[in-house]
Write a protein that holds these residues in place. Structure first.
Motif, short mmCIF file in Angstrom:
data_model
loop_
_atom_site.label_atom_id
_atom_site.label_comp_id
_atom_site.label_asym_id
_atom_site.label_seq_id
_atom_site.Cartn_x
_atom_site.Cartn_y
_atom_site.Cartn_z
N TRP A 24 67.71 -84.84 -60.56
CA TRP A 24 68.94 -84.05 -60.47
C TRP A 24 68.92 -82.90 -61.47
O TRP A 24 69.36 -81.78 -61.14
N LEU A 25 68.42 -83.14 -62.68
CA LEU A 25 68.32 -82.05 -63.65
C LEU A 25 67.28 -81.02 -63.22
O LEU A 25 67.43 -79.83 -63.47
N MET A 26 66.23 -81.47 -62.55
CA MET A 26 65.26 -80.53 -62.00
C MET A 26 65.93 -79.65 -60.95
O MET A 26 65.66 -78.44 -60.87
N LEU A 27 66.80 -80.24 -60.14
CA LEU A 27 67.50 -79.49 -59.11
C LEU A 27 68.51 -78.51 -59.72
O LEU A 27 68.78 -77.45 -59.15
N ILE A 28 69.04 -78.83 -60.90
CA ILE A 28 69.93 -77.90 -61.60
C ILE A 28 69.13 -76.76 -62.22
O ILE A 28 69.56 -75.60 -62.23
N THR A 29 67.95 -77.09 -62.76
CA THR A 29 67.09 -76.07 -63.36
C THR A 29 66.73 -74.98 -62.35
O THR A 29 66.66 -73.80 -62.68
N ALA A 30 66.51 -75.39 -61.11
CA ALA A 30 66.02 -74.46 -60.09
C ALA A 30 66.92 -73.24 -59.89
O ALA A 30 66.43 -72.10 -59.98
N PRO A 31 68.22 -73.39 -59.62
CA PRO A 31 69.03 -72.19 -59.42
C PRO A 31 69.22 -71.35 -60.69
O PRO A 31 69.42 -70.14 -60.59
N ALA A 85 68.08 -70.28 -70.97
CA ALA A 85 68.99 -71.37 -70.60
C ALA A 85 68.32 -72.31 -69.59
O ALA A 85 68.43 -73.54 -69.70
N GLY A 86 67.62 -71.74 -68.60
CA GLY A 86 66.95 -72.57 -67.61
C GLY A 86 65.86 -73.43 -68.21
O GLY A 86 65.69 -74.61 -67.84
N LEU A 87 65.10 -72.87 -69.15
CA LEU A 87 64.06 -73.65 -69.81
C LEU A 87 64.68 -74.77 -70.64
O LEU A 87 64.09 -75.86 -70.78
N GLY A 88 65.88 -74.51 -71.19
CA GLY A 88 66.57 -75.57 -71.93
C GLY A 88 66.95 -76.74 -71.02
O GLY A 88 66.81 -77.90 -71.40
N VAL A 89 67.41 -76.44 -69.80
CA VAL A 89 67.71 -77.50 -68.84
C VAL A 89 66.43 -78.23 -68.44
O VAL A 89 66.43 -79.45 -68.25
N ALA A 115 65.66 -80.91 -70.85
CA ALA A 115 66.45 -82.12 -70.60
C ALA A 115 65.87 -82.90 -69.42
O ALA A 115 65.81 -84.14 -69.44
N ALA A 116 65.43 -82.19 -68.39
CA ALA A 116 64.83 -82.86 -67.23
C ALA A 116 63.55 -83.59 -67.63
O ALA A 116 63.29 -84.71 -67.17
N ALA A 117 62.75 -82.96 -68.49
CA ALA A 117 61.50 -83.58 -68.92
C ALA A 117 61.77 -84.83 -69.75
O ALA A 117 61.06 -85.84 -69.63
#
Length: 387
Positions: free
Chosen positions: A286-293, A271-275, A278-280
């Motif tokens: 902001w999407l990078m910050l969501i990926t982190a947690p 799931a995190g790699l999927g986010v 989207a960030a890429a």
């Protein structure tokens, strides 16, 4: 364990400092992150076993002195030289290896009030260091003078405090002479261990380093405070694992037998790699910050799952050695940012992709690998060879 984690990760936001100040290449920067595994993995394998023989305290305290040497060498990078950064990271790796294997075993043995809490307490302590270290360094490097020197002074102070605090800590392994044992216990070569731990262990740090090293490197940080953002990414990644600890502990103690924690970690990683995809595609901070947690949560699940599985596999006198082996496998994940940078470059050269397409393709492969691993890992996990 907090001081060990602090020393391992507070270097991360300084990558932005070296990127701007020394014009270091992305390959060099990701290599600096991964090279400390060259010191860490041999130290984990040797000193985990040694702590079974001579005691936990006799290994951990010298490890903190080694950390002081490493951070002083890293501080020489302030003179715009890359070689102290490589050498210092390797020495820091040795110190982390000395601390992690015996530290986790020590905490487990000290947790006489609640034996199940040992893996959670070890993970909480080291994760707090992993998260606060880069946050503090990021703030200092962004707003304080001498950004390539002052963070190392802070780390030295934290380490000296830990050394003072440990003086009164009780030894739990004293007088348990277990004799000479192999560095790698035979159980490691069994099919059960391969599927229950080896198959997924590198994702333990491969997932979080994707969030706070690879994403900023491959996507870029579109912010007026890039060093602070990189520190914040590392903080959110590693500190978020603390909030999953109570849930994981309950699942470990009372969860259904069919639920494999490692499989849950693989699902969360996918799931995190999927986010991250989207960030890429959007370049969104902001999407990078969501990926982190999300990827930090995966790290927390993996760490508790792996330490719990390790306890199940451990025979008398083998706990330190097997904890060292587990951590060695997890720290292979620190090579993931360098591996991804090489794969992205290869995809650009071989298939003519642009950098974004190449990075998205590599992340997509990671998602597939995680999902394909869930079933075999689920079948093997939770049985622990000897239980």
């Amino acid at each position: 364990m907090f001081a060990v984690g602090f020393g391992a990760n507070h270097f991360i936001p300084l990558l932005q400092v070296y990127r701007e100040g020394m014009a270091s290449s992305e390959a060099s920067l990701t290599a600096m992150v991964g090279v400390y595994a060259a010191g860490l993995i041999p130290a984990l394998l040797y000193f985990g076993r040694l702590s079974d023989q001579i005691g936990r305290k006799s290994v951990l305290m010298p490890g903190l002195w080694v950390a002081l040497v490493g951070t002083l060498i890293l501080a020489l990078g302030a003179f715009s030289q890359e070689w102290p950064l490589y050498l210092g990271r390797i020495i820091i790796g040795v110190s982390v290896g000395m601390g992690m294997a015996c530290g986790a075993a020590w905490i487990k043995q000290l947790s006489t009030d609640d034996p199940v809490a040992g893996p959670r307490r070890a993970t909480v302590a080291v994760s707090a260091g992993f998260g606060l270290g880069p946050l503090i360094s990021g703030v200092i490097a962004e707003f304080a003078p001498a950004p390539d020197f002052l963070p190392y002074v802070i780390h030295a102070a934290v380490t000296l405090c830990a050394l003072w605090w440990l003086r009164a800590a009780p030894e739990t392994q004293e007088g348990r002479g277990v004799g000479k044992r192999k560095i790698v216990p035979p159980v490691v070569f069994t099919a059960a261990y391969l599927l229950a731990i080896v198959a997924w262990a590198p994702w333990t740090f491969g997932a979080p380093t994707t969030a706070f090293v690879t994403n900023p490197s491959q996507i870029g940080i579109d912010s007026a405070f890039p060093t602070l953002v990189q520190g914040l990414l590392a903080f959110l990644t590693m500190f978020s694992s603390l909030f999953i600890q109570p849930v994981v502990a309950k699942l470990l103690a009372n969860g259904p037998r069919w639920l494999a924690l490692a499989a849950l970690g693989l699902t969360t990683t996918a799931a995190g790699l999927g986010v991250a995809v989207a960030a890429a595609l959007t370049g969104s901070v902001w999407l990078m910050l969501i990926t982190a947690p999300v990827l930090g949560t995966a790290y927390g699940i993996f760490m508790v799952a792996g330490l719990a599985e390790t306890e199940r596999f451990a025979d008398d006198g083998e706990l330190g050695a097997l904890v060292g082996i587990f951590y060695s496998l997890t720290y292979l994940g620190f090579f993931v940012p360098f591996l991804i940078s090489m794969l992205v470059t290869g995809a650009e050269n071989v298939f003519g992709m642009d950098p974004t397409q190449a990075y998205v393709g590599v992340l997509a492969v990671g998602v597939v690998v995680c999902l394909a691993s869930i079933w075999p890992v689920s079948k093997a996990a939770g049985y622990g060879g000897r239980s």
